[in-house]
Design a protein around this motif. Sequence first.
Motif: not given
Length: 426
Positions: A316-338
């Motif tokens: 739904q954010a494919s025209r803008m910001l979707g990549d940054q949201l996906a990056l944050a989701w992956v990092v937070k899912s595996h590395l919440l302490s960061s």
Amino acid sequence: MGICRGRKRPPLLLLLVLFLSLPLFLSVSRLYQNPPIQVELERSRPKKSDHLILGPAAGQGLPNRLQCQGLKAINKLHSLKSDQDIQIGDKVSFVIVYTIYNNSYGSHSARMDDKLSDIATVGSNFYNKFERSMAILNVFIDFIQVSMPNSNVILLTDPSSKFTMRRSQATTLAIPGDYSRGNLMLQRIKSYIVDGCVEPGEAFVGNWELTSFCSSACFLLLKIEAFLETQIQEHPKSSKSSSHYIFTDSDIAVVDDLRHIFHKYPDFHVGLTFRNNKNQPLNSGFIAVRGTPDGLHKAKFFLEEVANTYSSKFMQASRMLGDQLALAWVVKSHLLSSVKKFNRHEAFSGELNGVSVLFLPCAVYNWTPPEGAGQFHGMPLDVQVVHFKGSRKRLMLEAWNFYNSTSNLPSMLCLILKSGRTKYDF
């Protein structure tokens, strides 16, 4: 006997009603000429300057911030490279994604049809939309050649691209994919991690419409996979040296030698830049990848997960910001302490499914001049990369023109610092 009577005068009450109704008629007429939505858009549309505007330099008197007297820097920048970094044999290549939607970009008829409002003037040069994007790309390469003259630029582009610009420091990698606007951000990730092809010695071929700058960040992410797969297949296992990669947007200025990243932090596979932003703590406009076989494999694995997350959760954010949201989701899912460390300004590392991820502060490696109002604490003395997001692209061209005439990097940074809060017309 008939009585002759004169013409009846309109009753006084009728005249009074007409008089009182006149403002209403005028208001309705204005509404037809300027619909409410249009009027509201005109009121809310931010006014942007079409020329460079200098203001006070933020951060004056603060420690470890650039101090300026007019357009002259009065303290020294802190370079992060060492003598060992300067003598290293490893190289760093910059990788960007570049495409355009207007196939008649260079034709005479297209230039004649340009609206006057689409023409921008920087110095003595006039640019239409396409020419502006090409100017930005040229300046991107120019800054790299000043700060890292042994580096080159690799352009990931649509195979149907027909527009050429020849630069000896740049080569082309044509990668098939869906380059439509709605898929631009996702395609950028895929192009990094899917197979592609490049002709040895081929000159730079590039195209990019200016209006797609906002979407370009996500476009870059979908494209890393293709590029990394190619490098994995072609990497000479017997080679002792490596060619490392930094995937970026093209609206950045590299102002110091970035090779030190790969020597100061010898164990990371992927490097990301972070900022103190709850929803978008990671910026995809700067991604470092170690060029060893292990680094290439791990980076590809990591970005595949980002691409899958993007496709399943953030289209739904494919025209803008979707990549940054996906990056944050992956990092937070595996590395919440960061997450707790994103409000600091020091680099740190973490392991994510076997991938060593280096987190670098945006304040140094992805610094953006604040636009408009807001908190602004100046420019760090150890800034390495300046990111001219949004309408700041005029400032990028102005900064290069200033540096080109003075050859003084600190003074150029003072120009950026004193101009960064203005909304420009790009």
